[in-house]
Design an enzyme around this catalytic site. Sequence first.
Site, PDB file in Angstrom:
ATOM      1  N   GLY A  54     -52.157  30.644 -15.038  1.00 48.62           N
ATOM      2  CA  GLY A  54     -53.327  30.921 -14.217  1.00 48.62           C
ATOM      3  C   GLY A  54     -52.963  31.737 -12.996  1.00 48.62           C
ATOM      4  N   CYS A  81     -46.100  28.221 -17.450  1.00 48.40           N
ATOM      5  CA  CYS A  81     -46.194  28.928 -16.179  1.00 48.40           C
ATOM      6  C   CYS A  81     -46.920  28.061 -15.142  1.00 48.40           C
ATOM      7  CB  CYS A  81     -46.863  30.291 -16.377  1.00 48.40           C
ATOM      8  SG  CYS A  81     -46.640  31.428 -14.994  1.00 48.40           S
ATOM      9  N   TYR A  82     -48.159  28.406 -14.759  1.00 50.48           N
ATOM     10  CA  TYR A  82     -48.900  27.564 -13.816  1.00 50.48           C
ATOM     11  C   TYR A  82     -49.029  26.145 -14.359  1.00 50.48           C
ATOM     12  CZ  TYR A  82     -52.505  25.935 -10.615  1.00 50.48           C
ATOM     13  OH  TYR A  82     -53.203  25.199  -9.675  1.00 50.48           O
ATOM     14  N   HIS A 171     -43.970  32.821 -20.799  1.00 49.82           N
ATOM     15  CA  HIS A 171     -45.181  32.784 -21.624  1.00 49.82           C
ATOM     16  C   HIS A 171     -44.816  32.952 -23.094  1.00 49.82           C
ATOM     17  CE1 HIS A 171     -48.419  32.971 -18.529  1.00 49.82           C
ATOM     18  NE2 HIS A 171     -47.418  33.433 -17.787  1.00 49.82           N
ATOM     19  N   GLU A 173     -46.792  32.665 -25.552  1.00 51.31           N
ATOM     20  CA  GLU A 173     -47.940  33.129 -26.327  1.00 51.31           C
ATOM     21  C   GLU A 173     -47.998  34.640 -26.497  1.00 51.31           C
ATOM     22  OE1 GLU A 173     -49.667  32.464 -22.088  1.00 51.31           O
ATOM     23  OE2 GLU A 173     -47.950  31.848 -23.299  1.00 51.31           O
ATOM     24  N   SER A 225     -74.830  45.678 -36.122  1.00 54.19           N
ATOM     25  CA  SER A 225     -74.386  47.004 -35.715  1.00 54.19           C
ATOM     26  C   SER A 225     -73.725  47.750 -36.855  1.00 54.19           C
ATOM     27  CB  SER A 225     -73.393  46.896 -34.557  1.00 54.19           C
ATOM     28  OG  SER A 225     -72.165  46.341 -35.004  1.00 54.19           O
ATOM     29  N   GLY A 226     -73.263  47.028 -37.858  1.00 54.87           N
ATOM     30  CA  GLY A 226     -72.525  47.652 -38.946  1.00 54.87           C
ATOM     31  C   GLY A 226     -71.036  47.538 -38.774  1.00 54.87           C
ATOM     32  N   GLY A 227     -70.594  47.083 -37.582  1.00 55.55           N
ATOM     33  CA  GLY A 227     -69.180  46.839 -37.352  1.00 55.55           C
ATOM     34  C   GLY A 227     -68.725  45.562 -38.038  1.00 55.55           C
ATOM     35  N   VAL A 228     -67.441  45.285 -37.947  1.00 56.84           N
ATOM     36  CA  VAL A 228     -66.869  44.121 -38.631  1.00 56.84           C
ATOM     37  C   VAL A 228     -67.498  42.821 -38.136  1.00 56.84           C
ATOM     38  CG1 VAL A 228     -64.752  42.847 -39.088  1.00 56.84           C
ATOM     39  CG2 VAL A 228     -64.686  45.340 -38.969  1.00 56.84           C
ATOM     40  N   ASP A 229     -67.601  42.670 -36.817  1.00 52.41           N
ATOM     41  CA  ASP A 229     -68.038  41.394 -36.251  1.00 52.41           C
ATOM     42  C   ASP A 229     -69.457  41.017 -36.680  1.00 52.41           C
ATOM     43  OD1 ASP A 229     -65.623  41.738 -34.965  1.00 52.41           O
ATOM     44  OD2 ASP A 229     -66.521  42.358 -33.067  1.00 52.41           O
ATOM     45  N   SER A 230     -70.397  41.923 -36.439  1.00 57.11           N
ATOM     46  CA  SER A 230     -71.785  41.585 -36.764  1.00 57.11           C
ATOM     47  C   SER A 230     -71.996  41.507 -38.280  1.00 57.11           C
ATOM     48  CB  SER A 230     -72.751  42.605 -36.146  1.00 57.11           C
ATOM     49  OG  SER A 230     -72.560  43.890 -36.693  1.00 57.11           O
ATOM     50  N   SER A 231     -71.232  42.279 -39.026  1.00 53.96           N
ATOM     51  CA  SER A 231     -71.364  42.235 -40.485  1.00 53.96           C
ATOM     52  C   SER A 231     -70.911  40.888 -41.040  1.00 53.96           C
ATOM     53  CB  SER A 231     -70.553  43.365 -41.126  1.00 53.96           C
ATOM     54  OG  SER A 231     -71.029  44.621 -40.723  1.00 53.96           O
ATOM     55  N   LYS A 371     -60.292  38.976 -33.526  1.00 52.03           N
ATOM     56  CA  LYS A 371     -60.658  40.021 -34.480  1.00 52.03           C
ATOM     57  C   LYS A 371     -59.956  39.856 -35.831  1.00 52.03           C
ATOM     58  CE  LYS A 371     -62.772  43.359 -33.812  1.00 52.03           C
ATOM     59  NZ  LYS A 371     -64.171  43.770 -34.078  1.00 52.03           N
TER      60      LYS A 371
END
Length: 515
Positions: A54, A81-82, A171, A173, A225-231, A371
Amino acid sequence: MTDRILILDFGSQVTQLIARRVRESGVYCEIMPFSVEEERIRSFAPKGVILSGGPASTTSEGSPRAPELIFEMGVPVLGICYGQQTMAMQLSGEVEGSDHQEFGKAFLEVRKASPLFEGLWDVGERHQVWMSHGDRVAALPAGFEVIGTSEGAPCAAVADEQRRYYGVQFHPEVVHTPDGGRLLANFTHRIAGCRGDWTMAAFREQAIAAIRHQVGDGRVICGLSGGVDSSVAAVLLHEAIGEQLTCIFVDHGLLRQGEAEQVVEVFRHHYNIPLVARDASELFLGKLEGVEDPEEKRKIIGNTFIDVFDEEAAKVGGADFLAQGTLYPDVIESVSFTGGPSVTIKSHHNVGGLPERMQMRLVEPLRELFKDEVRVLGRELGLPESLVGRHPFPGPGLAIRIPGPVSREKADILRKADAIYLDEIAKAGLYDAIWQAFAVLLPVRTVGVMGDARSYDFVCALRAVTSTDGMTAESYPFDHGFLAGAATRIINEVRGVNRVVYDVTSKPPGTIEWE
């Protein structure tokens, strides 16, 4: 999913990467704010807890602290870390400002064997890690011992093996700690005893059940939208609720070449999902005329987007829910998803404030996915690879790839240049090796010579990056011949461009998009 890891968010920009690494090892996890109610922690019943990094300093008055409950539950705790520093302070250790700050690559000296390092690092070895700290643990709480040091952190890795408490100043990650994912897997599997049986098939079942529970008999409109996410969101929703779903596709005049036609063909004719297609390009471009500030552009597009949705929803006959393909990275870069203290980098048009603007409630079935996880879910749902493997495309579209004022002329120029660039990448067999590639039309004109005449046209910047999840990225190392060939095609085929440059900036310090 009986095995769960809880990640407490202290506002790090890369907290979601912890979740990504944990999920990669087949363990389900959720992120909650450090201020989460104790009852919510109890009901979640984690097998282990990870405390994120953080931006605050534990030495400052009023800085965040972990709930005391996590040290009373008898489960393993890993502080990063924090997270390491607040754990040390809360258990009666000491933290101080360091006169040897470490930012970036550092090296950990392994001092003692530990289950955290088992099968990974041996005593006496030296391994690369990634640091980002100005404070450090100065005195350990009772029961802890040092298991690793670095040049600027004498307590770079610490452990209380009896209570199964661990802390690392670095870190694990981020990709810049090469063995970080395996170290986190040691914590989740060896120490916390998780089985690693969480899969995308399990998420699919859970998501469908959650959608049905949230929606009930209600009607849902999905912003497509036709993109990966909304599809992927649309197909998942259709599988969950069938004819209760109607997709609305809004062409704001800022899409990629041929995208509007493709959306109609795929979803209306191939999937038979009810689809309303609205060409609102004149409306959007009119409102964007003369606007230069990128945040204002995003807000105009977001607000207009909702206005159009309200109109189309009314024509459809009203709906109870609006579904969106919002992802984890969208949310963390706008406002902390968990209510934690993350610093805002930029706003996203499909995140934050929407319920107050419209009559529908939000359904965001992909909100906790990255993603690459969305792509895996798309394959799980049977979507074609040509759609699942597409590069990300921002909701505001070409508007944020045209720094300065947006116009239809500029959008048309950029659309053509972008299509040529992607075509060259595909022909070179590089499309799947790149996370995201696109062209940017700069608000700069330069002198050129075309034929025997002087030209004074726009500069086009090309961008291509490699990434795992969009949180960090490196520019793709094209050879010079490829870039020269792509530039020649763009200049020859796109009227209005006479110079092409390539962006080699990594993220951080830059972002992937230009605005």
